[in-house]
Scaffold this active site. Structure first.
Site, short mmCIF file in Angstrom:
data_model
loop_
_atom_site.label_atom_id
_atom_site.label_comp_id
_atom_site.label_asym_id
_atom_site.label_seq_id
_atom_site.Cartn_x
_atom_site.Cartn_y
_atom_site.Cartn_z
N GLU A 1 0.84 -1.22 0.00
CA GLU A 1 0.00 0.00 0.00
C GLU A 1 0.87 1.26 0.00
OE1 GLU A 1 -3.69 0.20 2.02
OE2 GLU A 1 -3.88 -1.99 2.02
C1 LIG Z 1 2.84 -9.43 -0.12
C2 LIG Z 1 2.40 -8.30 -1.00
C3 LIG Z 1 1.05 -8.01 -1.10
C4 LIG Z 1 0.61 -6.98 -1.95
N1 LIG Z 1 -0.73 -6.78 -2.13
C5 LIG Z 1 -1.14 -5.94 -3.12
C6 LIG Z 1 -2.53 -5.89 -3.49
O1 LIG Z 1 -3.38 -6.55 -2.91
N2 LIG Z 1 -2.86 -5.10 -4.54
C7 LIG Z 1 -1.96 -4.35 -5.21
O2 LIG Z 1 -2.35 -3.65 -6.13
N3 LIG Z 1 -0.65 -4.37 -4.86
C8 LIG Z 1 -0.23 -5.16 -3.84
N4 LIG Z 1 1.11 -5.22 -3.51
C9 LIG Z 1 2.06 -4.38 -4.22
C10 LIG Z 1 2.73 -3.36 -3.33
O3 LIG Z 1 1.83 -2.30 -3.07
C11 LIG Z 1 4.02 -2.93 -4.03
O4 LIG Z 1 4.92 -4.02 -3.87
C12 LIG Z 1 4.59 -1.68 -3.48
O5 LIG Z 1 3.79 -0.57 -3.80
C13 LIG Z 1 6.02 -1.42 -3.99
O6 LIG Z 1 6.10 -1.62 -5.37
P1 LIG Z 1 7.28 -2.54 -5.98
O7 LIG Z 1 7.28 -3.82 -5.24
O8 LIG Z 1 7.12 -2.57 -7.43
O9 LIG Z 1 8.62 -1.78 -5.60
P2 LIG Z 1 9.28 -0.55 -6.40
O10 LIG Z 1 8.27 0.50 -6.67
O11 LIG Z 1 10.04 -1.07 -7.56
O12 LIG Z 1 10.29 -0.01 -5.30
C14 LIG Z 1 11.56 -0.64 -5.04
C15 LIG Z 1 12.28 0.25 -3.99
O13 LIG Z 1 12.50 1.57 -4.56
C16 LIG Z 1 11.92 2.54 -3.70
N5 LIG Z 1 11.34 3.62 -4.50
C17 LIG Z 1 10.53 3.51 -5.59
N6 LIG Z 1 10.20 4.72 -6.03
C18 LIG Z 1 10.81 5.63 -5.22
C19 LIG Z 1 10.86 7.05 -5.16
N7 LIG Z 1 10.19 7.82 -6.04
N8 LIG Z 1 11.60 7.63 -4.19
C20 LIG Z 1 12.26 6.87 -3.28
N9 LIG Z 1 12.26 5.52 -3.29
C21 LIG Z 1 11.53 4.91 -4.23
C22 LIG Z 1 10.84 1.81 -2.93
O14 LIG Z 1 10.54 2.46 -1.70
C23 LIG Z 1 11.49 0.45 -2.71
O15 LIG Z 1 12.34 0.50 -1.60
C24 LIG Z 1 1.57 -6.21 -2.64
C25 LIG Z 1 2.92 -6.49 -2.51
C26 LIG Z 1 3.34 -7.54 -1.72
C27 LIG Z 1 4.82 -7.85 -1.66
#
Ligand SMILES: Cc1cc2nc3c(=O)[nH]c(=O)nc-3n(C[C@H](O)[C@H](O)[C@H](O)COP(=O)(O)OP(=O)(O)OC[C@H]3O[C@@H](n4cnc5c(N)ncnc54)[C@H](O)[C@@H]3O)c2cc1C
Length: 405
Positions: free
Chosen positions: A367
């Site tokens: 989230e």
């Molecule tokens: C177990 C689990 C359940 C989930 N459930 C749902 C769900 O029900 N529905 C749904 O839609 N999604 C869901 N998600 C998705 C979740 O919301 C995303 O994993 C989360 O938003 C982060 O996206 P990402 O994993 O692509 O990481 P990325 O966006 O690729 O980020 C990787 C790293 O880079 C950092 N980062 C990225 N952009 C920036 C920035 N602009 N400035 C500083 N740092 C940054 C992040 O903080 C992180 O540390 C779930 C994820 C997991 C693992």
């Protein structure tokens, strides 16, 4: 019972605590080991009427005067027993908020009562393999396929509740050329042709609730499933949903911290070393005191944020982000310290304390990661800084260029 609970808050807290202690805690290890959806727990949550807490009466729910606060209290109580079940429950609020905030009257009447009764579960499909923090970067497409019809193509990643859920609120690109009205949301049902479940994730924590890839292979939806009946509103609805849902994740983190603190307190009082209880050592007392203070601070921030949302105050994104990031950072810190207090036993899977630490980690990621929450908070502060212009007289004259974000 919290000292400031209203009669309504106390009623929800007691209902949730009963299910948490009688059903959730005893089954916690079983479903963590199995990594399977615990239908018997879902049945108990539904039978207690807990799915009604965030849904208004006109749509089959029992949301009272303070629905967001009541929801947070229920999530807190469940998470104290098992944070994985906290999210298993709360994800239904996340999945149904788009319908609540953006659905047509017909969509609310059609979908919400079955969620409120617990008959149907719901999931929220925003994230994709290459679009997590950057939610504008979605690739799943909904392409017009005839008068008032669209076909959805592509894959969603990390769908919590996927496979168990019957309804899916799905965000898809309908206008790739537009910046502000690129995305629309649709309500998909699990038996619709073209919908299927892809990879089922094997997770570090929250193992009782499934997290899966959801596949849309030309799923055809009509206008009745276009959220709010209007194209281009999807990003707005997703952001409104996250603002409302983040206090729930914050409550999950805070409940997780409280659950770990409770176990650590009981253990510290009973564990003897050097002929005395480890609770008599000041370094252990300092850990317990810091854990309790941080958890209470998180609780007050969650409740205060929930009360602001319940009061309908504007501009609550900043405080929702603060509550989410603070409570979930506290969850990680407190659960790690709780494992420390358990010593070697804390590291063993024989006892539930290590599970609290595993379950805490995800709350800092989903989230919106806590980095993203800090961006939201910083933007909020910088936006509000207009009210501080009078202070510019007290900083060096040569530093008067204003950064507006
Ligand atoms: C177990 C689990 C359940 C989930 N459930 C749902 C769900 O029900 N529905 C749904 O839609 N999604 C869901 N998600 C998705 C979740 O919301 C995303 O994993 C989360 O938003 C982060 O996206 P990402 O994993 O692509 O990481 P990325 O966006 O690729 O980020 C990787 C790293 O880079 C950092 N980062 C990225 N952009 C920036 C920035 N602009 N400035 C500083 N740092 C940054 C992040 O903080 C992180 O540390 C779930 C994820 C997991 C693992």
């Amino acid at each position: 019972m919290s000292a400031l609970d209203t009669a309504e808050n106390a009623m929800w807290r007691q209902k949730a605590r009963d299910v948490a202690e009688k059903v959730v805690r005893p089954l916690s290890k079983k479903y963590d080991d199995l990594q399977e959806y615990p239908w018997e727990i879902r049945d108990a949550l539904a039978a207690a009427g807990l799915m009604k807490v965030w849904i208004p009466k006109e749509y089959g729910g029992e949301a009272g005067e303070t629905p967001v606060l009541n929801l947070c209290i229920v999530v807190e109580e469940i998470s104290k027993a098992d944070p994985a079940i906290g999210v298993l429950f709360a994800v239904n609020a996340l999945g149904s908020f788009p319908i609540l905030v953006g659905g047509t009257e017909e969509q609310k009447q059609r979908f919400l009562p079955r969620i409120a009764s617990g008959e149907k579960l719901v999931a929220f499909c925003l994230s994709e393999k290459t679009a997590g923090s950057d939610a504008q970067g979605l690739k799943v497409r909904a392409v017009a396929s005839g008068e008032g019809k669209w076909k959805i193509h592509g894959e969603k990643k990390w769908t919590t509740n996927g496979g168990a859920a019957d309804f899916y609120t799905v965000f898809a690109v309908t206008d790739p050329e537009s910046r502000s009205r690129r995305i629309s949301a649709f309500i998909v049902e699990k038996d619709m042709p073209g919908f299927s479940i892809g990879k089922v994730e094997d997770k570090m924590g929250i193992r009782a609730v499934p997290v899966v890839e959801t596949v849309f292979d030309g799923v055809e939806v009509g206008e009745d499933r276009l959220l709010g009946g209007k194209l281009g509103q999807g990003f707005k609805h997703a952001m409104m949903t996250l603002d409302r849902a983040r206090p729930g994740v914050a409550a999950q983190g805070m409940g997780c911290a409280q659950g770990a603190l409770d176990l650590a307190t009981v253990y510290a009082q009973r564990r003897q070393q050097f002929g005395q209880s480890i609770a008599s050592f000041q370094m252990v007392q300092k850990m317990l005191a810091d854990m309790a203070t941080q958890t209470e601070a998180a609780r007050q921030l969650v409740y205060s944020c929930a009360r602001m949302l319940d009061a309908g105050l504007p501009n609550t994104s900043k405080v929702a982000a603060m509550a989410k990031l603070f409570s979930t950072d506290v969850a990680m810190k407190v659960t790690t310290d709780a494992v420390q207090i358990f010593g070697g036993y804390g590291f063993m899977r024989d006892y539930p304390i290590e599970k609290f630490m595993r379950d805490a980690k995800i709350t800092q990621i989903y989230e919106g990661t806590n980095q993203v929450q800090r961006i939201v908070v910083a933007r909020g502060i910088l936006k509000e800084a207009e009210a501080l212009t009078h202070l510019s007289a007290y900083i060096p004259e040569e530093d008067q260029m204003v950064y507006e974000g």
